[in-house]
Design a protein around this motif. Structure first.
Motif, PDB file in Angstrom:
ATOM      1  N   ARG A   1       0.357  -1.549   0.327  1.00  0.00           N
ATOM      2  CA  ARG A   1      -0.026   0.486  -0.035  1.00  0.00           C
ATOM      3  C   ARG A   1       0.805   1.407  -0.136  1.00  0.00           C
ATOM      4  NH1 ARG A   1      -4.187   0.091   4.698  1.00  0.00           N
ATOM      5  NH2 ARG A   1      -4.239  -2.073   4.692  1.00  0.00           N
ATOM      6  N   SER A   2       2.148   1.395   1.181  1.00  0.00           N
ATOM      7  CA  SER A   2       2.638   2.206   1.257  1.00  0.00           C
ATOM      8  C   SER A   2       3.366   2.687  -0.503  1.00  0.00           C
ATOM      9  CB  SER A   2       4.075   2.587   1.673  1.00  0.00           C
ATOM     10  OG  SER A   2       4.267   1.316   1.323  1.00  0.00           O
ATOM     11  N   LYS A   3       3.805   1.238  -1.698  1.00  0.00           N
ATOM     12  CA  LYS A   3       4.319   1.748  -2.793  1.00  0.00           C
ATOM     13  C   LYS A   3       3.279   2.905  -3.490  1.00  0.00           C
ATOM     14  CE  LYS A   3       7.078  -1.675  -2.596  1.00  0.00           C
ATOM     15  NZ  LYS A   3       7.353  -3.687  -3.126  1.00  0.00           N
ATOM     16  N   GLU A   4       2.057   2.468  -3.567  1.00  0.00           N
ATOM     17  CA  GLU A   4       1.127   3.142  -4.181  1.00  0.00           C
ATOM     18  C   GLU A   4       0.285   4.463  -4.009  1.00  0.00           C
ATOM     19  OE1 GLU A   4      -2.536   1.195  -3.758  1.00  0.00           O
ATOM     20  OE2 GLU A   4      -1.317  -1.299  -4.973  1.00  0.00           O
ATOM     21  N   HIS A   5       0.607   4.608  -2.280  1.00  0.00           N
ATOM     22  CA  HIS A   5       0.612   6.064  -1.832  1.00  0.00           C
ATOM     23  C   HIS A   5       2.110   6.591  -1.150  1.00  0.00           C
ATOM     24  CE1 HIS A   5      -3.709   5.790  -2.978  1.00  0.00           C
ATOM     25  NE2 HIS A   5      -3.541   4.963  -2.136  1.00  0.00           N
ATOM     26  N   GLU A   6       2.455   7.294  -1.323  1.00  0.00           N
ATOM     27  CA  GLU A   6       4.000   7.564  -0.696  1.00  0.00           C
ATOM     28  C   GLU A   6       3.505   8.290   0.753  1.00  0.00           C
ATOM     29  OE1 GLU A   6       6.855  10.907   0.066  1.00  0.00           O
ATOM     30  OE2 GLU A   6       5.783  10.875  -1.596  1.00  0.00           O
ATOM     31  N   PRO A   7       4.409   7.525   1.945  1.00  0.00           N
ATOM     32  CA  PRO A   7       4.562   6.822   3.508  1.00  0.00           C
ATOM     33  C   PRO A   7       4.503   8.539   3.605  1.00  0.00           C
ATOM     34  CG  PRO A   7       5.951   6.121   2.841  1.00  0.00           C
ATOM     35  CD  PRO A   7       5.054   6.363   1.377  1.00  0.00           C
ATOM     36  N   LEU A   8       3.598   8.405   5.270  1.00  0.00           N
ATOM     37  CA  LEU A   8       3.876   9.818   5.699  1.00  0.00           C
ATOM     38  C   LEU A   8       5.096   9.698   6.357  1.00  0.00           C
ATOM     39  CD1 LEU A   8       0.468  10.366   7.453  1.00  0.00           C
ATOM     40  CD2 LEU A   8       0.708  11.298   5.098  1.00  0.00           C
ATOM     41  N   LYS A   9       5.830  10.461   6.631  1.00  0.00           N
ATOM     42  CA  LYS A   9       6.631  11.207   7.762  1.00  0.00           C
ATOM     43  C   LYS A   9       6.435  11.682   8.989  1.00  0.00           C
ATOM     44  CE  LYS A   9       9.830  12.629   3.993  1.00  0.00           C
ATOM     45  NZ  LYS A   9      10.870  13.056   3.420  1.00  0.00           N
ATOM     46  N   VAL A  10       6.520  10.130   9.428  1.00  0.00           N
ATOM     47  CA  VAL A  10       5.873  10.963  11.322  1.00  0.00           C
ATOM     48  C   VAL A  10       7.539  11.085  12.271  1.00  0.00           C
ATOM     49  CG1 VAL A  10       3.551  10.435  10.833  1.00  0.00           C
ATOM     50  CG2 VAL A  10       5.740   8.719  11.892  1.00  0.00           C
ATOM     51  N   THR A  11       7.349  11.652  13.197  1.00  0.00           N
ATOM     52  CA  THR A  11       7.740  11.275  14.367  1.00  0.00           C
ATOM     53  C   THR A  11       7.090  10.464  16.019  1.00  0.00           C
ATOM     54  OG1 THR A  11       9.524  13.455  14.309  1.00  0.00           O
ATOM     55  CG2 THR A  11       9.650  12.472  15.988  1.00  0.00           C
ATOM     56  N   LEU A  12       8.347   9.572  16.133  1.00  0.00           N
ATOM     57  CA  LEU A  12       7.682   8.512  17.128  1.00  0.00           C
ATOM     58  C   LEU A  12       8.361   8.806  18.253  1.00  0.00           C
ATOM     59  CD1 LEU A  12       7.197   5.231  15.007  1.00  0.00           C
ATOM     60  CD2 LEU A  12       5.466   6.570  15.892  1.00  0.00           C
ATOM     61  N   GLN A  13       8.229   9.464  19.501  1.00  0.00           N
ATOM     62  CA  GLN A  13       7.979   9.896  20.734  1.00  0.00           C
ATOM     63  C   GLN A  13       8.259   8.767  21.640  1.00  0.00           C
ATOM     64  OE1 GLN A  13       7.227  13.540  21.711  1.00  0.00           O
ATOM     65  NE2 GLN A  13       9.103  15.144  20.896  1.00  0.00           N
ATOM     66  N   ILE A  14       9.210   7.911  22.620  1.00  0.00           N
ATOM     67  CA  ILE A  14       8.851   6.585  23.331  1.00  0.00           C
ATOM     68  C   ILE A  14       9.340   7.565  24.452  1.00  0.00           C
ATOM     69  CG2 ILE A  14       9.795   4.675  24.195  1.00  0.00           C
ATOM     70  CD1 ILE A  14       9.082   3.826  21.803  1.00  0.00           C
ATOM     71  N   SER A  15       8.671   7.555  25.474  1.00  0.00           N
ATOM     72  CA  SER A  15       8.558   7.467  27.443  1.00  0.00           C
ATOM     73  C   SER A  15       8.152   6.513  27.893  1.00  0.00           C
ATOM     74  CB  SER A  15       8.479   8.952  27.458  1.00  0.00           C
ATOM     75  OG  SER A  15       7.175   8.921  27.236  1.00  0.00           O
TER      76      SER A  15
ATOM     77  N   LYS B   1       4.359   8.493  21.146  1.00  0.00           N
ATOM     78  CA  LYS B   1       3.422   9.776  21.025  1.00  0.00           C
ATOM     79  C   LYS B   1       4.071  10.382  19.734  1.00  0.00           C
ATOM     80  CE  LYS B   1       3.753  13.430  22.967  1.00  0.00           C
ATOM     81  NZ  LYS B   1       4.413  15.298  23.707  1.00  0.00           N
ATOM     82  N   ILE B   2       3.068   9.786  18.677  1.00  0.00           N
ATOM     83  CA  ILE B   2       2.826  10.054  17.433  1.00  0.00           C
ATOM     84  C   ILE B   2       3.352  11.445  16.232  1.00  0.00           C
ATOM     85  CG2 ILE B   2       2.571   9.364  15.089  1.00  0.00           C
ATOM     86  CD1 ILE B   2       0.995   6.627  16.472  1.00  0.00           C
ATOM     87  N   ILE B   3       3.759  12.156  15.756  1.00  0.00           N
ATOM     88  CA  ILE B   3       3.420  13.058  15.985  1.00  0.00           C
ATOM     89  C   ILE B   3       3.908  13.708  14.042  1.00  0.00           C
ATOM     90  CG2 ILE B   3       4.311  15.565  16.108  1.00  0.00           C
ATOM     91  CD1 ILE B   3       6.289  14.292  18.988  1.00  0.00           C
ATOM     92  N   GLN B   4       2.803  14.197  13.944  1.00  0.00           N
ATOM     93  CA  GLN B   4       3.386  14.719  12.070  1.00  0.00           C
ATOM     94  C   GLN B   4       2.230  15.504  11.842  1.00  0.00           C
ATOM     95  OE1 GLN B   4      -0.024  13.031   9.601  1.00  0.00           O
ATOM     96  NE2 GLN B   4       0.880  13.823   7.721  1.00  0.00           N
ATOM     97  N   GLY B   5       3.210  16.800  11.545  1.00  0.00           N
ATOM     98  CA  GLY B   5       3.483  18.174  11.609  1.00  0.00           C
ATOM     99  C   GLY B   5       2.658  18.993  13.136  1.00  0.00           C
ATOM    100  N   SER B   6       1.724  19.696  13.132  1.00  0.00           N
ATOM    101  CA  SER B   6       1.462  20.061  14.545  1.00  0.00           C
ATOM    102  C   SER B   6      -0.068  19.073  15.236  1.00  0.00           C
ATOM    103  CB  SER B   6       0.234  21.136  14.457  1.00  0.00           C
ATOM    104  OG  SER B   6      -0.468  21.127  13.041  1.00  0.00           O
ATOM    105  N   ALA B   7      -0.129  17.856  14.443  1.00  0.00           N
ATOM    106  CA  ALA B   7      -1.667  17.122  14.904  1.00  0.00           C
ATOM    107  C   ALA B   7      -0.439  15.937  15.633  1.00  0.00           C
ATOM    108  CB  ALA B   7      -1.600  16.365  14.159  1.00  0.00           C
ATOM    109  N   LYS B   8      -0.776  15.767  17.263  1.00  0.00           N
ATOM    110  CA  LYS B   8      -0.036  14.988  17.891  1.00  0.00           C
ATOM    111  C   LYS B   8      -1.298  14.282  18.280  1.00  0.00           C
ATOM    112  CE  LYS B   8       3.256  18.601  19.711  1.00  0.00           C
ATOM    113  NZ  LYS B   8       4.061  19.214  20.551  1.00  0.00           N
TER     114      LYS B   8
END
Length: 155
Positions: A43-57, A62-69
């Motif tokens: 599926r990720s080959k059909e649609h470019e995957p989203l770049k996200v930041t994963l913060q683990i504590s 915490k999944i962060i994409q742009g201003s969405a958390k």
């Protein structure tokens, strides 16, 4: 009684590609996760995957994409596997549209070493005694037809 914070997980951030999510057919086990990973990669080959930041504590993920958390508490991460540079996990996230509480999320890391570090940190959260006890209780209560599969069928 004083609140004792667990600091068994060092806070870390991972910049990853979110390959996608899919409803899970079980609460935990590699037999639930491994068949989903190739589908999410395709599926990720059909649609470019989203770049996200994963913060683990010690609190969770915490999944962060742009201003969405989005925060996932440690007790809602039930299982994790690593295959090469990909880490997949099952999350207890209720989706009102599908009425499904279990979802597989898959993430591609920049290297196998990064994926291993992410997976190891997730495993610390997953393997906490209180979480394992809760997962076993959920499996016992929710193993009705059309619900999740019992652990012995998954593993």
């Amino acid at each position: 009684m004083a609140l004792r914070l667990r600091k068994d997980v060092q806070k870390a951030s991972y910049y990853v590609w979110f390959l996608g999510a899919q409803e899970a057919k079980g609460l935990r086990g590699s037999r639930v996760l491994l068949p989903v990973i190739p589908r999410l990669i395709e599926r990720s080959k059909e649609h470019e995957p989203l770049k996200v930041t994963l913060q683990i504590s010690h609190k969770g993920l915490k999944i962060i994409q742009g201003s969405a958390k989005h925060f996932i508490p440690h007790g809602a991460i039930t299982c994790s596997v690593q295959t090469e540079d990909i880490v997949a996990c099952i999350l207890l996230l209720y989706n009102p549209a599908t009425k499904c509480p279990l979802h597989v999320h898959a993430y591609r890391c920049d290297s196998e070493a990064t994926a291993q570090a992410l997976h190891e940190q997730l495993q610390i959260l997953i393997n906490r005694a209180e979480n394992q006890k809760r997962f076993a209780e959920l499996e016992t209560r929710a193993c009705e037809p059309g619900q999740i599969k019992p652990r012995d069928e998954i593993c």
